[in-house]
Design an enzyme around this catalytic site. Structure first.
Site, PDB file in Angstrom:
ATOM      1  N   HIS A  97       8.928   2.240   0.863  1.00 26.29           N
ATOM      2  CA  HIS A  97       7.975   3.315   1.507  1.00 26.29           C
ATOM      3  C   HIS A  97       7.940   3.097   2.856  1.00 26.29           C
ATOM      4  O   HIS A  97       7.312   4.171   3.470  1.00 26.29           O
ATOM      5  CB  HIS A  97       6.396   2.635   0.890  1.00 26.29           C
ATOM      6  CG  HIS A  97       6.057   1.174   1.441  1.00 26.29           C
ATOM      7  ND1 HIS A  97       6.519   0.226   0.683  1.00 26.29           N
ATOM      8  CD2 HIS A  97       5.676   0.985   2.553  1.00 26.29           C
ATOM      9  CE1 HIS A  97       6.275  -1.076   1.496  1.00 26.29           C
ATOM     10  NE2 HIS A  97       5.529  -0.377   2.528  1.00 26.29           N
ATOM     11  N   THR A 133       6.437  -6.853   1.510  1.00 26.40           N
ATOM     12  CA  THR A 133       6.037  -6.674  -0.013  1.00 26.40           C
ATOM     13  C   THR A 133       6.993  -6.310  -0.777  1.00 26.40           C
ATOM     14  O   THR A 133       7.297  -6.697  -1.900  1.00 26.40           O
ATOM     15  CB  THR A 133       4.899  -5.403  -0.026  1.00 26.40           C
ATOM     16  OG1 THR A 133       3.866  -5.566   0.845  1.00 26.40           O
ATOM     17  CG2 THR A 133       4.469  -5.166  -1.340  1.00 26.40           C
ATOM     18  N   HIS A 137       8.674  -9.410  -1.755  1.00 26.97           N
ATOM     19  CA  HIS A 137       7.939  -9.789  -2.912  1.00 26.97           C
ATOM     20  C   HIS A 137       8.579  -9.533  -4.208  1.00 26.97           C
ATOM     21  O   HIS A 137       8.735 -10.302  -4.898  1.00 26.97           O
ATOM     22  CB  HIS A 137       6.578  -9.998  -2.647  1.00 26.97           C
ATOM     23  CG  HIS A 137       5.804 -10.819  -1.664  1.00 26.97           C
ATOM     24  ND1 HIS A 137       5.798 -12.181  -1.842  1.00 26.97           N
ATOM     25  CD2 HIS A 137       5.280 -10.751  -0.605  1.00 26.97           C
ATOM     26  CE1 HIS A 137       5.266 -13.119  -1.000  1.00 26.97           C
ATOM     27  NE2 HIS A 137       4.932 -12.140   0.100  1.00 26.97           N
ATOM     28  N   CYS A 176     -13.746   7.473  -6.898  1.00 28.53           N
ATOM     29  CA  CYS A 176     -14.380   6.245  -6.924  1.00 28.53           C
ATOM     30  C   CYS A 176     -15.436   6.195  -5.853  1.00 28.53           C
ATOM     31  O   CYS A 176     -15.409   6.812  -4.969  1.00 28.53           O
ATOM     32  CB  CYS A 176     -13.520   5.199  -7.022  1.00 28.53           C
ATOM     33  SG  CYS A 176     -12.729   5.171  -5.466  1.00 28.53           S
ATOM     34  N   CYS A 217      10.034  -3.996   3.565  1.00 23.44           N
ATOM     35  CA  CYS A 217       8.744  -4.343   3.767  1.00 23.44           C
ATOM     36  C   CYS A 217       8.634  -5.744   3.297  1.00 23.44           C
ATOM     37  O   CYS A 217       9.348  -6.150   2.514  1.00 23.44           O
ATOM     38  CB  CYS A 217       7.772  -3.593   3.095  1.00 23.44           C
ATOM     39  SG  CYS A 217       6.148  -3.890   3.705  1.00 23.44           S
TER      40      CYS A 217
HETATM   41 ZN   LIG Z   1       5.067  -1.577   4.190  1.00 28.05          ZN
HETATM   42 ZN   LIG Z   2     -10.798   6.441  -5.454  1.00 26.28          ZN
END
Ligand SMILES: [Zn+2]
Ligand SMILES: [Zn+2]
Length: 345
Positions: free
Chosen positions: A62, A41, A44, A95, A39
């Site tokens: 992932h 990411t 990075h 949250c 990916c």
């Molecule tokens: Zn990804």
């Molecule tokens: Zn949450």
């Protein structure tokens, strides 16, 4: 049993180590990882931009597919032999974002494969609630595209693309290309703006109109193509200042702009255009479970021609080479790492 796992060690280095995998804990499954895509990411991470978050001994990855090989106690929905992909998000459930039904952007979100060990290994233990089964007609290499396709499905849903609408995708990398394909599947008339000639060629092969803003005046071309209307939906996937300038200039009156790119620095945005044309700006991040279902259907039915996007497969042992190749190769689109040598049937 011993398996291989590729650890990111910092400074563009991976070490492929032999480990004994833990048995899956309660509520977990163990997956023999078939393929895991690299990916943006992950790149990075490789380049050291995320060391503060990742550390220097972490299995990343992932964008994967695989086969369940063991289940922990309390897992009844899955059993050995199930072919699956993982939606790599674990929300806190407590949250305000979670309580309002937006668990995918939980304020304490754990991203598997960044905040925990990921899929560039032969065996991966994950919570069973992150799994999606894949149909028999979807091959495991194609299934490794489900995660980025789910990103694209989410983006197109956020942009509410309707049949017949003019759509501009700014940036034709892997995510931009998948957004363009998902928007086309939703009935949009899609143009891709990109400066890399090999990516422009891919977009054309996939049936998109293309613009190279290095060679033509993009705004002039878009206005001419749309009878001076502009684009109904604009996806900013380039992460560049010229992309930001184009998104407001190219949008139609009441146009929707979807922010897909991660802008690491604050760009200069022509906010006057939001007033003048009553534009809307919409953020889009990761995916919800339904986006995974849509992505699986889209790839399985051929709506996304996965083989055109996957430009290479490398063995886990060559992961470092695969990363260095990808970071300097303008022709590469999506590279997969083959993780488990043999995947149980
Ligand atoms: Zn990804
Ligand atoms: Zn949450």
């Amino acid at each position: 049993m011993k398996v291989k796992a590729a650890y990111y060690k910092g400074n563009k280095h991976f070490s492929v180590e032999t480990i004994t995998p833990n048995a899956p804990e309660a509520g977990e499954v163990q997956i023999a990882v078939a393929y895991c895509g690299i990916c943006g990411t992950d790149l990075h991470v490789y380049l050291g931009h995320m060391d503060a978050r990742i550390g220097n001994h972490r299995v990343i990855g992932h964008e994967m597919s695989g086969t369940v090989v063991a289940v922990g106690s309390g897992v009844s929905d899955y059993s050995a032999g199930d072919r699956v992909v993982v939606r790599p998000l674990v929300a806190c459930g407590k949250c305000p974002a979670c309580l309002r039904g937006h668990a995918h952007v939980c304020q304490n979100l754990t991203f598997l494969g960044l905040d925990t060990d990921g899929a560039f290994q032969e065996r991966w233990n994950v919570p069973a609630h992150t799994l999606h089964k894949i149909p028999d007609n979807l091959s495991l290499d194609e299934a490794a595209l489900i995660e980025p396709v789910a990103v694209a499905c989410h983006d197109v849903k956020r942009g509410n693309v309707q049949a017949g609408e003019d759509v501009l995708v700014i940036g034709g990398g892997p995510i931009g290309m998948l957004v363009a394909l998902a928007a086309k599947n939703a009935g949009g008339k899609v143009t891709v703006s990109e400066i890399n000639p090999s990516r422009l060629a891919v977009a054309e092969k996939l049936g998109m109109k293309t613009i190279n803003p290095k060679e033509t005046d993009a705004v002039e071309t878009i206005m001419a193509d749309t009878n001076n209307k502009g684009m109904d939906v604009v996806f900013e996937v380039s992460g560049t200042q010229p992309g930001i300038d184009l998104m407001t200039a190219a949008a139609s009156v009441r146009g929707r702009i979807v922010m897909v790119a991660i802008h690491a620095t604050k760009p200069e945005v022509d906010v006057f255009q939001f007033f003048w044309k009553e534009l809307e700006m919409i953020g889009a991040r990761v995916y919800e479970p339904a986006d995974y279902d849509d992505a699986i259907a889209l790839v399985a039915d051929g709506g996304i021609p996965a083989k055109e996007i996957i430009t290479g497969v490398e063995a886990l042992a060559n992961i470092e080479h695969a990363f260095s190749d990808l970071s300097g190769n303008p022709q590469a689109m999506k590279i997969l790492i083959q993780c488990a040598e043999e995947t149980p049937a």
